[in-house]
Scaffold this active site. Structure first.
Site, PDB file in Angstrom:
ATOM      1  N   ASP A   1      -1.930   2.084  -4.742  1.00 36.89           N
ATOM      2  CA  ASP A   1      -2.988   2.405  -4.085  1.00 36.89           C
ATOM      3  C   ASP A   1      -4.185   1.475  -4.812  1.00 36.89           C
ATOM      4  O   ASP A   1      -4.127   0.706  -5.660  1.00 36.89           O
ATOM      5  CB  ASP A   1      -3.525   3.851  -4.382  1.00 36.89           C
TER       6      ASP A   1
ATOM      7  N   HIS B   1       0.784  -1.257  -0.051  1.00 39.11           N
ATOM      8  CA  HIS B   1       0.336   0.046   0.236  1.00 39.11           C
ATOM      9  C   HIS B   1       0.779   1.356  -0.066  1.00 39.11           C
ATOM     10  O   HIS B   1       0.479   2.315  -0.497  1.00 39.11           O
ATOM     11  CB  HIS B   1      -0.892   0.033   1.172  1.00 39.11           C
TER      12      HIS B   1
END
Length: 547
Positions: A524, A520
């Site tokens: 995204d 992450h």
């Protein structure tokens, strides 16, 4: 690329070595683990094995010749490869003025000072450097314990390097007074491995000095003879001639000669320490005749006993017991555990799953494989689709660094391959520039060499994205841990035939589930989802990958 093999330092006092015998000649094919030559040191004659595969292109030291440690011993590379530059480098080195007298005088002075600081008869055995890339070693098994009497040539322990597990032998005699590295523990090269000396000798001062890093005393290391043996326990042989550790001891040269002569090592009585089989045992071996004849009377008696035992069978009474087996972790397993733990606990993982309609992919693969000498797997199609999708979504093809995020515009896909000792990830360089058939041929080649332990370290470096496929095992979906420094890894499941809805009708279809694990910090959720949508489009319309 050609590899230069240099005269090894096979003992701590060795400054030069003599080639006693070459077991290979120029032009021969060399496999990893092959015995290249027998080399005489200042203590013994040792078998020298290769850690490289290829063709023997050059021999730098002929039989009977003596050369200094690190002199050019041989060159191994691809058949027909130009090695003139390496040979010119050798000539340049030979012309350099030598500073050996000064260094030798300093070494003698240092060794004299060192020897005088040890109790009489005491020898410090240090972790040897058993390969050119070895920095640490792990004691797999101690074959001796403190208090045992050691004879010259006894096998003290088995040591795991970064390349193989090797037998560690002693050139010194005495009592094993101290063990510095326990089974399963790792230590840097030159760490205290053991101390030998007269029984009852006080060595507390020696242990303390070495733990404090007394580098002067390290010149009294014990010389080492090492031989490669397979790491896997599958080659263990149980028979009446094995030692208490349940395997046959045999030198690599003895194994090679036995294989050539078709001799079963379990039938050979070893004359070495712990029943170890050496070259002379094989050369002098004569198969013993076994009388396999059985009289009719003895056969009848055997039948009667069998019938009697069946007639008197008693009811079975369970008498089970808890059974456990402890398997020491190999260096590969330790590295896998360390890297996966670092990835899982440093990269914030999240997972995206999508289902692919595989009907068109199945039809396309059937047509492609109908061509002569063409073989493409579904995994090859996934690799090709990922490579093309990564070019459209380069942020998925990235890596995280504290200072900046690195976007890779080249695509190097790592393909996870299960091997006996764990998992390796060969890398297809510039995958986006490869055709489906090139991908298929490369994957089969690299996977085969990985399982045979012939894959080179350079072939497992530089990946920008990884694919793991468990579909062939019937696994429908799973999640993988990211292979850092990659930002993502794709988990590929099995193709499943099931009812699906097409054009408002329920029909039989074929689907496959893939799951993308993302870091992450770099990828995204929307970015990962868009990548999967592109991947889905390519897989469900394979003709677009060929356009």
């Amino acid at each position: 690329m050609a590899t230069v093999i240099r005269m090894p330092r096979l003992s701590d006092t060795m400054t030069e070595g003599t080639v006693a015998t070459w077991l290979k000649k120029v032009g021969d094919k060399i496999q990893e683990g092959d015995i290249l030559a027998e080399i005489e040191t200042d203590k013994a004659t040792m078998e020298f094995e290769s850690f490289n595969a290829g063709t023997l292109l050059h021999i730098g030291i002929n039989e009977g010749e003596t050369a200094a440690v690190d002199s050019l011993l041989a060159i191994i590379g691809n058949e027909g490869e130009d090695i003139s530059s390496l040979l010119n480098d050798k000539k340049t080195e030979e012309k350099k003025p030598s500073s050996e007298p000064e260094n030798t005088d300093k070494k003698i002075e240092k060794e004299s000072k060192s020897n005088s600081s040890l109790p009489e008869g005491v020898v410090v055995v240090t972790m040897p450097r058993l390969s050119d890339t070895m920095t640490d070693g792990t004691v797999a098994t101690w074959l001796k314990k403190v208090g045992d009497t050691i004879s010259e040539g006894d096998i003290l322990a088995e040591i795991e390097t970064d390349k193989a597990t090797m037998e560690f032998e002693s050139f010194n005699a005495g009592t094993l007074l101290h063990i510095g590295v326990q089974e399963g523990e790792s230590a840097p090269v030159d760490s205290v491995l053991a101390i030998l000396g007269p029984s009852g000798t006080d060595i507390s001062g020696v242990v303390a000095n070495y733990k404090a890093g007394n580098s002067e005393e390290k010149s009294t290391k014990e010389e080492v003879k090492s031989e490669v043996k397979p790491e896997t326990s599958s080659t263990t042989v149980q028979n009446s001639d094995t030692n208490s550790f349940g395997r046959i001891f045999a030198s690599p040269l003895a194994k090679k000669i036995a294989e050539e002569k078709g001799i079963n090592l379990s039938q050979v009585k070893g004359s070495g320490e712990n029943g170890r089989i050496v070259k002379s045992d094989i050369e002098n071996f004569t198969p013993s005749s076994v009388n396999t004849s059985v009289t009719s009377n003895s056969s009848a008696e055997a039948v009667k006993e069998a019938i009697s035992s069946v007639a008197t069978v008693k009811p079975f009474v369970p008498a089970g017991e808890v059974y456990q087996e402890e398997i020491k972790n190999s260096q590969m397993r330790k590295v896998i555990a360390k890297r996966l733990a670092e990835s899982k606990f440093t990269a914030p993982h999240y997972y995206l799953t999508i289902e692919l309609d595989m009907d068109n992919a199945i039809a396309s693969r059937t047509m492609i494989n109908s061509l002569p000498e063409t073989k493409v797997s579904f995994n090859d199609m996934v690799i090709k689709a990922c490579a093309m999708a990564l070019k459209k979504h380069p942020q998925v093809n990235s890596q995280w660094k504290d200072e900046a995020m690195i976007i890779n515009h080249h695509v190097n896909i790592g393909v996870a391959v299960a091997v006996e000792d764990g998992l390796v990830v060969p890398v297809l360089k510039f995958t986006d520039l490869m055709s489906l058939t090139q991908i298929g041929a490369s994957v089969r080649d690299m996977a085969g060499r990985s399982k045979a332990k012939k894959i080179q370290p350079a072939e497992m470096e530089g990946s920008t994205f990884t694919i793991s496929n468990l579909g062939m095992f019937g696994i429908q979906s799973f999640t993988s841990i990211i292979n850092q420094p990659n930002s993502a890894i794709l988990s590929v499941g099995a193709i499943v035939e099931k009812p699906v809805v097409k054009n408002g009708q329920i029909v039989v279809g074929n689907t496959m589930t893939v799951t993308l694990a993302c870091d992450h910090r770099t990828v995204d959720g929307a970015t990962g989802a868009q990548f999967l949508q592109t991947l889905k489009a390519f897989m469900e319309n394979p003709v677009t990958m060929l356009a």
